[in-house]
Design an enzyme around this catalytic site. Structure first.
Site, PDB file in Angstrom:
ATOM      1  N   LYS B  81       0.864  -1.190   0.000  1.00 26.91           N
ATOM      2  CA  LYS B  81       0.000   0.000   0.000  1.00 26.91           C
ATOM      3  C   LYS B  81       0.894   1.232   0.000  1.00 26.91           C
ATOM      4  CE  LYS B  81      -3.920   1.972   2.575  1.00 26.91           C
ATOM      5  NZ  LYS B  81      -4.810   1.785   3.743  1.00 26.91           N
ATOM      6  N   SER B 160      -9.530   1.728   2.753  1.00 25.27           N
ATOM      7  CA  SER B 160      -8.669   2.527   1.922  1.00 25.27           C
ATOM      8  C   SER B 160      -7.551   1.734   1.250  1.00 25.27           C
ATOM      9  CB  SER B 160      -8.058   3.662   2.747  1.00 25.27           C
ATOM     10  OG  SER B 160      -7.254   3.131   3.764  1.00 25.27           O
ATOM     11  N   SER B 184     -10.164  -0.613   6.797  1.00 24.47           N
ATOM     12  CA  SER B 184      -9.451  -0.455   5.529  1.00 24.47           C
ATOM     13  C   SER B 184      -8.693  -1.663   5.011  1.00 24.47           C
ATOM     14  CB  SER B 184      -8.485   0.727   5.621  1.00 24.47           C
ATOM     15  OG  SER B 184      -9.223   1.926   5.722  1.00 24.47           O
TER      16      SER B 184
END
Lengths: 72, 478
Positions: B81, B160, B184
């Site tokens: 990420k 996210s 997330s």
């Protein structure tokens, strides 16, 4: 009785004074709405009664180089 | 051949590499090609780290040929990420336009640990700008655009850790690292039909990761199976002097056997206001679980869990993103609501933030006592369907659907794993989550793994992603 609207208004005025120059009117209105939700959150928290002895769940220990503290 | 490789779990892929049936270089080239060809269609990739990946793959190949096999992740490509700092000129954007070209001169601890385990960094993956810390409400909230679910290009991958879920679900990389403050990791795992593990708070060092909320942020793996999540957690967990919140509790992943029937807690009214598809899939999961476990309905004491975690998150994020706020950088963000989102939270009062921390302190032992009766608490991962790219996700479902397990789980720093448990009538994935007590990742993963041994949802992959042009150059489909 607590007047949440005036608390929202006061907090909004503070926010607008500090950051209003970054925001247009529509965005400011959205900020006001968000502030009212934050105030409602705080109201919900205020309904929980805690003893004075109830500490925040955030440990602080003084630091001394070479002295490691076990948190577990 | 390539079809067989790209959706292999890490454990199986690692056996192929360990037995030298396939070289890490060939495996890496395969996934790099898919990242390049397919990644842009799903907005799941920020940066493909091709040079680094090939360098690491060649190094891994030599090591393995010499008998120096480091771990089950040796030679396995992964994606990170894009809130994890990476050195060497590789951008770390936090998903945000203002930081599109920003670089750091150090690697996050997780990146270092994965390197030490022999894993290969193939890509920095798409994420919602500032991990959602500006208050986004709809999927188009990233410099890379709205990230798509592998199961429908008109559907959101979730956030996210959008790219982490999407890239694994699309077979672009075998595993990814995501982060969760509140939802997330589990949400993208749900929306992309993959497995995602949110470890206990502090289990994985956060050093080098963008901070949204210091007492809520956790880093964790997404993969095709619960077992893969365990293999990755084994590599990335551990105390870190650079992260004072990292736990000194040792961790070692083991695929345990169930010695007795687990007792699973089912929160009362878990399925209220839940659409039929999700509810039906969860009921079907319960039937499977009843083969080897017992379930019991229970309740948590009534407290303002969501308001408490929200106050903590807003207060901490206001400080974390102070520079963004003070310099007006939010005005450059993608989502319109993110351009004004950070300002309201600057007025979270200190007494309210501290009250939230005190409530957290009171709730923690009470809820742990309740949870001590159960090996895991179960529930649907999401009680709303996978949303469209074009609508507010908070508007999906009836009313403001509460996320009690998410609120409690994240507020108390509890581990949870989401695994796929079916599809809706629109062919969108649903998931089941197993929530555990602190440091009981192995327990919940054992149960999730047993569930996956009795189901095949994790083996079903989008047909469109199985049939791409032959990337090996040898003809045929991949």
């Amino acid at each position: 009785m607590k007047n949440n609207h005036s608390e929202t208004d006061l907090l909004f005025e503070l926010t607008r004074a500090k950051y209003g120059h970054f925001l247009n009117n529509e965005e400011l209105e959205s900020v006001r709405l968000s502030i009212s939700e934050i105030v409602k959150n705080a109201e919900a928290l205020s309904q929980v009664t805690l003893e004075n002895s109830q500490e925040p769940m955030a440990l602080f220990t003084p630091h001394k180089k070479g002295l490691e503290v076990e948190y577990e | 051949m390539n079809n067989e490789i790209v959706f292999l779990p890490v454990r199986d892929l690692s056996k192929i590499i360990q037995k030298k049936e396939m070289s890490p270089v060939d495996v890496t080239k395969l996934f790099l090609s898919r990242l390049e060809e397919i990644g842009p269609e799903y907005n799941s990739v920020v940066t493909i780290t091709q040079d680094l990946a090939l360098y690491q793959a060649k190094k891994a190949e030599k090591e393995i040929l010499c008998g120096n096999y480091k771990s089950p992740l040796h030679g396995i490509p992964y994606g990170a990420k894009d809130l994890l700092s990476t050195s060497g000129g590789i951008p770390t954007t936090w998903g945000a336009v203002p930081f599109r070209d920003r670089t750091f001169d150090y690697d996050a601890t997780v990146i270092i640990k994965l390197h030490e385990a022999g894993a290969i960094l193939a890509a920095k993956l798409a994420m919602v700008e500032f991990a959602g810390g500006m208050g986004y409400k709809q999927p188009n909230a990233s410099l890379t655009g709205p990230c798509r679910s592998p199961w429908g290009k008109e559907n959101w991958a979730g956030g996210s850790s959008s790219g982490s879920g999407s890239a694994v679900g699309c077979g672009l990389i075998p595993f990814a690292i995501g982060s969760e403050t509140w939802g997330s990791i589990l949400t993208p795992a749900n929306n992309c039909g993959v497995s995602g593990l949110r470890p206990t708070y502090g289990r994985v060092s956060k050093h080098g990761a963008m901070a949204l909320s210091w007492t809520l942020d956790k880093l964790g793996p997404l993969g095709l199976t619960a077992d893969d999540c365990g293999l990755v957690l084994d590599a990335i967990s551990g105390s870190d002097p650079n992260d004072p919140s990292s736990s000194r509790m040792d961790y070692s992943y083991s695929l345990g056997r169930l010695q007795q029937r687990p007792m699973l807690g089912l929160l009362k009214d878990t399925l209220s206001e839940t659409p039929k598809d999700i509810s039906d899939n969860f009921q079907a999961s319960l039937a499977i679980l009843n083969d080897f476990a017992d379930t019991e309905e229970f309740t948590f004491p009534e407290y303002p869990y969501e308001e408490t975690i929200r106050t903590i998150m807003l207060g901490e994020s206001a400080s974390a993103f102070e520079e963004i706020t003070e310099k007006g950088l939010a005005g450059e963000l993608t989502a319109p609501e993110d351009r004004y989102g950070p300002y309201a939270r600057t007025i979270v009062l200190a007494k309210d933030y501290i009250k939230a921390l005190r409530i957290r302190g009171m709730i923690t032992p009470q809820n742990d006592t309740i949870m001590s009766k159960y090996d895991a608490i179960i529930g649907p991962t999401r009680r709303t369907p996978v949303s469209s790219l074009y609508e507010e996700f908070r508007g999906v479902g009836r009313g403001n659907t509460k996320d009690l397990l998410g609120a409690i789980g994240n507020l108390l720093g509890l581990p949870a794993i989401s695994v796929p448990n079916g599809f809706t009538k629109d062919n969108l994935p649903t998931g089941i989550q197993f929530l555990g007590r602190p440091y009981e990742e192995n327990r919940i993963m054992t149960i999730a793994n047993k569930y996956q041994s009795l189901t095949d949802w994790h083996t079903i992959h989008p047909e469109s992603l199985l049939e791409k042009k032959d990337l090996s150059g040898e003809g045929g489909t991949v």
